[in-house]
Design an enzyme around this catalytic site. Structure first.
Site, PDB file in Angstrom:
ATOM      1  N   ASP A   1       3.196  87.876 -89.329  1.00  0.00           N
ATOM      2  CA  ASP A   1       2.773  87.325 -88.052  1.00  0.00           C
ATOM      3  C   ASP A   1       2.778  85.800 -88.179  1.00  0.00           C
ATOM      4  OD1 ASP A   1       1.538  87.181 -85.467  1.00  0.00           O
ATOM      5  OD2 ASP A   1      -0.362  86.826 -86.479  1.00  0.00           O
TER       6      ASP A   1
ATOM      7  N   ASP B   1      -3.164  89.372 -88.308  1.00  0.00           N
ATOM      8  CA  ASP B   1      -4.612  89.276 -88.119  1.00  0.00           C
ATOM      9  C   ASP B   1      -5.077  89.826 -86.771  1.00  0.00           C
ATOM     10  OD1 ASP B   1      -3.494  87.348 -86.553  1.00  0.00           O
ATOM     11  OD2 ASP B   1      -4.701  85.683 -87.299  1.00  0.00           O
TER      12      ASP B   1
ATOM     13  N   ASP C   1      -1.251  93.409 -84.237  1.00  0.00           N
ATOM     14  CA  ASP C   1      -0.566  93.631 -85.516  1.00  0.00           C
ATOM     15  C   ASP C   1      -0.908  94.977 -86.135  1.00  0.00           C
ATOM     16  OD1 ASP C   1       0.627  91.029 -85.580  1.00  0.00           O
ATOM     17  OD2 ASP C   1      -1.309  90.211 -86.161  1.00  0.00           O
TER      18      ASP C   1
END
Length: 887
Positions: free
Chosen positions: A326, A612, A616
């Site tokens: 990410d 986080d 995700d």
């Protein structure tokens, strides 16, 4: 889809009323219809469930069969020892899993957010779980959104959606929009706000359209429930190994039993011998050793700021060859930061700003004064963009408190999403300054002059082009650009609102971005050297994502970037075919992330996903190993992950990969050592029975060697010091056998140990029974002496062989004989225990052994050195071949 319906339609469908909200009766009716506004979660595993989960393994099944067979033939002590090994393995695994869950729970926030709703015509504050569809919800800055809401009214409303969409900056919301296109991503649904996101600016009113599991976050929770966990590469290899060993044990037992019957041996004796061979084929201590080595690796990882939730995750990291990361908060700091400024017709880095220059100082003062956020060491509140501007002021000692005290605000025109501007009026000595900041296109249209090199000059077309050129350059680098302007007025009270933002003097520009973490670039470079590909997956726009990816050397060309909208047009097959050329996935949804991870895995890659946000979580679970951020990570992400980083540092992942690679290598050493030792036992028994000799070893001898003599060196090999050059090598292929490159070592040393054991048996029989003794019919007393020598040589040669296993090509003298103090200690302990077994009368009687003479011990010592000498000679040839390959 609520975003493409009018507000009137939404209110009608949910039987709600903007003025009065829901009545008490309607609330109860909706509660019974839709349920509470909370997630339905699976019950956590009990300790008992965790314990039995550890037993669900092929090697454990084989050990249980071995324990039952041992009990059947009367070897009760063997059966008990095997069961103890199984118990230890299960308890260690259960304790580690429980510890990880406890550590994870400590990271969770326990507070329940509140919601402002209108019911029975009155605004009341209620727990968010009591919100129901149809509730009229009041939204103001600083409040978390309690459910999915269709906006009815909004005023300069901005929502921080990074946890859900991955977007790094707050999103402007507008209740007046009705979106007709049905294929609109979450990040572009401007008339909707979603559960668990945060209002950072402005205010709004909306109607709750989805609660609990029906929200966008609830849909993600459902995805997590349905996605099944997969085995790690090591688990697959060990299960495969267990099957092979099980079949081998059965085949060897049957062959030996048939051979014995053909030789007219006693059926019961042959049955017991066959069971002995089966026991010899199975390394009883292997499951416990693997579990303990992984547990030790977990403790190392905790010291390196990583919580491992499941033991095999340590090893899985070592085989990772693709990291899907990410962007926001993982590769970047999740903090908008000013990096460039334009002043005095010059574009420069913010570090080069000269606060003593009047124009540059006024630029910073403008950004600090025309600002509603707060930023100090203790707390930061407000829009992240405005906080970034205050941080620059703090950097140059122009704090908001001091600057406001020196130049108090006497008027303002708040930010408006149509104007895209904000203006304040502040006192400057005997006059007032109108300070305006906002979008450069709108701002330039209001400027007639420019503050340039401490002079007020006309804003010519040439100067305008220069300003726009600087703005475009910053935009091309994915910077968010803000302009600043001012004008001096003698009497601010005489200004009408229409006059405030007219005939402004342009000061300058600033460009900001959520910058990469400082240490990430080096970590990505290490990954490249190690054969690990880094892929960025983000909810941000294409240009922003590419700018960060380019700076971090993840991508070099825009053709390596693809958006979520483009992904939707691709079939699974098309994505799989092009996945190797793609490095950045922008503007993607949670469903896209799972699709990407699965496409990468379809190419036989071992995939790690880091993130986080709530968005995700599904991909964290779909990956071979999910890595969540402990500080900024949401509870949903942590719950879905295999590993949680307590420092939110991408570089910790690289350390974990290094640790994982070394752990796999050490486990491989332990496995090959144990199986080569077991092969030695099989060879000695198999050949002896095939030749018609008496059995050189008893089942008790074999079990002792497998569980005691072998186990301690195997454990010591499991904690062997790591290879310093491990990150200069490419990851192993997940399809490769556990024995790749080591099969010769295993077979050769298995035969060597077996032959040496038989030599000791023959030596004992001939020395104590005479040269003419028949090996098929040895008197009991002489047989015990011969078996004792074979038993002791088997044990000592295996202990010596453990030194060979530290490296397949490097000499033990070059890597340091004593560099693994645990291995040396285990060898000494093994020899001591063997001596005690033979020397102490009650134990010697239990094992059926005889006290050895000094000459016997000299013979044992000399023959035990043979494996080291022969392997050292073989390593010379191996090093020579490796050098030829390199040259």
């Amino acid at each position: 889809m609520w975003f493409n319906k009018t507000t009137e339609d939404v209110l009608t469908l949910l039987n709600s009323n903007l003025d009065n909200g829901l009545s008490s009766e309607q609330v109860e009716d909706h509660k019974s219809k839709y349920g509470l506004n909370k997630f339905t979660t699976k019950k956590p595993k009990t300790k008992v469930q965790m314990f039995f989960a550890q037993l669900n393994d092929m090697m454990i099944y084989i050990l249980l069969v071995a324990a039952i067979l041992s009990a059947v033939v009367g070897e009760t002590s063997d059966s008990i020892i095997i069961l103890i090994v199984i118990l230890i393995n299960a308890i260690v695994g259960m304790i580690q899993e429980a510890k990880a869950e406890k550590a994870l729970d400590a990271l969770k926030e326990l507070s329940t957010p509140k919601a402002l709703v209108k019911r029975n015509g009155v605004i009341v504050e209620i727990p968010s779980e009591d919100v129901v569809p149809g509730d009229i919800v009041i939204i103001d800055a600083g409040r978390y959104i309690p459910c999915d809401i269709r906006l009815i009214e909004s005023a300069n409303l901005k929502i921080e959606e990074s946890a859900l969409t991955g977007e790094s900056v707050p999103v402007d919301k507008d209740s007046g929009i009705t979106l007709e296109n049905e294929d609109i991503s979450l990040g572009d649904q401007k008339n909707m706000v979603f559960m668990s996101t945060l209002a950072t600016y402005g205010r709004g009113i909306g109607v709750a359209v989805a609660t609990g599991m029906d929200t966008e976050i609830g849909k993600i929770a459902k995805m997590l429930d349905t996605d099944e966990s997969e085995q790690t590469p090591l688990q697959k290899k060990l299960e495969q190994l267990g099957k092979y060993l099980g079949f081998a044990a059965i085949a060897i037992s049957i062959i030996m039993f048939v051979v014995g019957i053909l030789q007219n041996r006693d059926i019961l004796d042959m049955f017991i011998t066959s069971i002995s061979l089966a026991v010899a084929a199975i390394p009883e201590g292997l499951p416990a050793i693997v579990t303990i080595v992984l547990a030790i690796g977990v403790q190392k990882m905790i010291k390196q700021n990583a919580i491992i939730r499941k033991l095999p995750a340590v090893e899985t990291l070592g085989s990772v060859n693709v990291i899907c990361s990410d962007k926001t908060g993982t590769l970047t700091q999740n903090k908008m930061t000013v990096t460039k400024f334009y002043c005095n017709n010059n574009l420069n880095d913010i570090e080069n700003l000269n606060i003593d220059d009047p124009v540059e100082k006024l630029l910073i003062e403008n950004l600090v004064l025309c600002n509603d956020a707060t930023s100090s060491e203790d707390s930061k509140t407000g829009d992240p963009t405005e906080i970034a501007l205050l941080d620059i002021g703090n950097k140059y000692n122009l704090t908001k408190l001091d600057t406001n005290n020196n130049h108090p605000r006497v008027g303002e025109i708040p930010f408006d999403s149509d104007r895209k501007l904000m203006s304040t009026i502040n006192k400057y000595s005997n006059e007032s300054f109108v300070l305006t900041k906002g979008a450069i296109d709108n701002l330039l249209n209001l400027c007639t002059k420019i503050y340039l090199n401490n002079e007020i000059k006309d804003l010519t077309t040439e100067l305008k082009d220069s300003i726009l050129k600087a703005s475009y350059k910053m935009s091309d680098d994915a910077l968010r650009v803000l302009g600043a302007a001012y004008k001096a007025v003698e009497d601010s009270t005489a200004l009408t609102e229409d006059d405030v933002e007219k005939n402004l003097i342009f000061i300058g520009l600033v460009g900001m971005i959520d910058p990469p973490r400082l240490e990430v670039k080096d970590s990505i470079e290490i990954c490249k050297t190690s054969g690990i590909k880094t892929i960025m997956i983000t909810g941000d726009h294409k240009n922003t994502a590419f700018a960060i990816a380019k700076e971090l050397n993840i991508a070099t060309d825009l053709s390596q970037v693809i958006s979520g909208a483009e992904l939707d047009k691709m079939s699974d097959e098309e994505l799989t075919n092009s996945i190797d050329t793609l490095r950045v996935f922008a503007r993607v949804s949670p469903e896209h992330k799972v699709k990407i991870v699965k496409a990468i895995k379809s190419k036989d890659n071992i995939v790690s996903m880091t993130g986080d946000g709530v968005n995700d979580a599904p991909s964290l679970k779909a990956a071979d190993i999910g890595v969540a951020m402990g500080i900024t990570g949401t509870d949903v992400a942590k719950g879905a992950a295999d590993m949680v980083l307590t420092d939110d540092n991408f570089s910790t992942i690289v350390s974990a990969i290094k640790e994982g690679r070394n752990i796999f290598n050490n486990i491989k050493k332990s496995v090959i050592f144990l199986i080569s030792c077991n092969a030695g036992e099989i060879v000695s028994l198999f050949l002896a029975i095939l030749l018609g000799w008496a059995a050189p070893l008893s089942a008790t001898h074999i079990l002792w060697v497998n569980l005691i003599t072998d186990t301690f060196p195997a454990l010591a090999l499991g904690v062997d010091p790591g290879d310093k050059d491990i990150m200069n090598k490419h990851p192993r292929n997940s399809k490769d056998s556990l024995f790749k490159g080591s099969m010769f070592t295993l077979i050769f040393n298995g035969f060597l140990i077996g032959f040496l054991t038989l030599i000791a048996f023959v030596y004992g029989a001939k020395v104590y029974g005479g040269s003419d003794i028949t090996l098929s019919n040895i008197p009991d007393k002489i047989l015990i002496h011969a078996q004792t020598l074979a038993f002791t040589v088997l044990s000592s040669t295996q202990l010596a062989h453990s030194l060979n296993m530290r490296n397949e090509s490097k000499s033990i003298f070059s890597i340091g004989v004593f560099s693994n103090k645990y291995l040396i200690s285990s060898i000494i302990l093994g020899l001591l225990l063997q001596f005690l077994v033979i020397t102490i009368p009650p134990i010697a009687t239990l094992f059926g052994v005889y006290k050895l003479t000094l000459n016997d011990w000299i013979f044992v010592l000399l023959i035990s050195l043979v494996p080291i000498i022969i392997n050292e000679i073989l390593k010379i040839f191996k090093r020579s071949n490796e050098k030829k390959v390199r040259d």
